[in-house]
Scaffold this active site. Sequence first.
Site, PDB file in Angstrom:
ATOM      1  CD  GLU A 278      -6.660   1.465  -4.381  1.00  0.00           C
ATOM      2  OE1 GLU A 278      -6.780   0.396  -3.348  1.00  0.00           O
ATOM      3  OE2 GLU A 278      -6.131   2.550  -4.106  1.00  0.00           O
TER       4      GLU A 278
ATOM      5  CG  ASP B  20      -1.325   3.506  -7.135  1.00  0.00           C
ATOM      6  OD1 ASP B  20      -1.861   2.837  -6.739  1.00  0.00           O
ATOM      7  OD2 ASP B  20      -1.816   3.914  -8.242  1.00  0.00           O
ATOM      8  CB  THR B  21      -0.243  -2.308  -6.327  1.00  0.00           C
ATOM      9  OG1 THR B  21      -0.840  -2.323  -4.776  1.00  0.00           O
ATOM     10  CG2 THR B  21       1.296  -2.589  -6.157  1.00  0.00           C
TER      11      THR B  21
ATOM     12  NE  ARG C  18      -0.242   3.899  -0.884  1.00  0.00           N
ATOM     13  CZ  ARG C  18       0.455   3.885  -1.862  1.00  0.00           C
ATOM     14  NH1 ARG C  18       1.744   3.350  -2.010  1.00  0.00           N
ATOM     15  NH2 ARG C  18      -0.011   4.062  -2.877  1.00  0.00           N
TER      16      ARG C  18
ATOM     17  CG  ASP D 146      -0.005   0.304  -2.595  1.00  0.00           C
ATOM     18  OD1 ASP D 146      -0.770   0.212  -1.799  1.00  0.00           O
ATOM     19  OD2 ASP D 146      -0.407   0.794  -3.632  1.00  0.00           O
TER      20      ASP D 146
ATOM     21  NE  ARG E 283      -2.057   5.231   4.200  1.00  0.00           N
ATOM     22  CZ  ARG E 283      -2.506   5.117   3.016  1.00  0.00           C
ATOM     23  NH1 ARG E 283      -3.140   3.689   2.623  1.00  0.00           N
ATOM     24  NH2 ARG E 283      -2.299   6.179   2.051  1.00  0.00           N
TER      25      ARG E 283
END
Length: 262
Positions: free
Chosen positions: A75, A72-73, A67, A53, A120
């Site tokens: 970590e 949300d992938t 971002r 992501d 970001r």
Amino acid sequence: MNKRMTLYLKNLILILSMITIGLLTGCSSLLTDTANQGSDRISATVVKIVDGDTIHVKIKGKDEIVRMLLIDTPETHAPGKPVQVYGPEASQFAEKELPVGSHIQIEEGVKGHERDKYDRLLGYIYLENGDMYNAKVVEKGLARVGYIYPPNTKHLDMLKEKQADAEKAHLGIWSIPGYATSSGYDMNKAKTHNTSSSISASTNKSSSQQSGGSCKIKGNISSSGDKIYHQPGDPSYSQTKPEQLFCSVSEAKKAGFRAPKR
């Protein structure tokens, strides 16, 4: 009869004039809408994949970290955290869909909300064929819908539909009951779930990056785009937040990182 004809012709001209003005106004609006639609996106070139992501891009010669909004992938590079299940798969998917050097379009967040607290750039990523990457990675079951902060919710309903389809089909993160939650990923659920090749691979990669592992060289990208690696013992090693960990100096150099200047 001549007066009637003259009056008729005047009315006809008036009607035709009104129709012409209407058509011209409609065309003008259409052109404006099209221009506005194009201006919603900015062109960029992919420089590096951080994970599923987050990517590095170049926009008008400037390096930016992007971002992706509303997804949300798991970590893979979070300092102090293990590699989460399906994180490597999400990163691989990003590398496949967004290869380094490829040209993409970015739909930025709402004006005034284009960046997060880490500075970001926030946005939706569009591939060269027009597909939205944010939607594709959710559709594959490699990301959950998350980090929902108004007013950046433009595509929320569509992404939730993609997530519902992936969850119903038990794809990726949704194949492990209770793993993907509204606040992130529960690794305890992954550990208690029946081991799969994906889970084993993620767990093995995680263990190599924990204390006692050999991958302790920190790769960091500065605000100016410089890729620098830091080894244990370097003056700034402890305060450096790694965007990537390496097991050897040669591995870091191969990825384009250099040693810090003395």
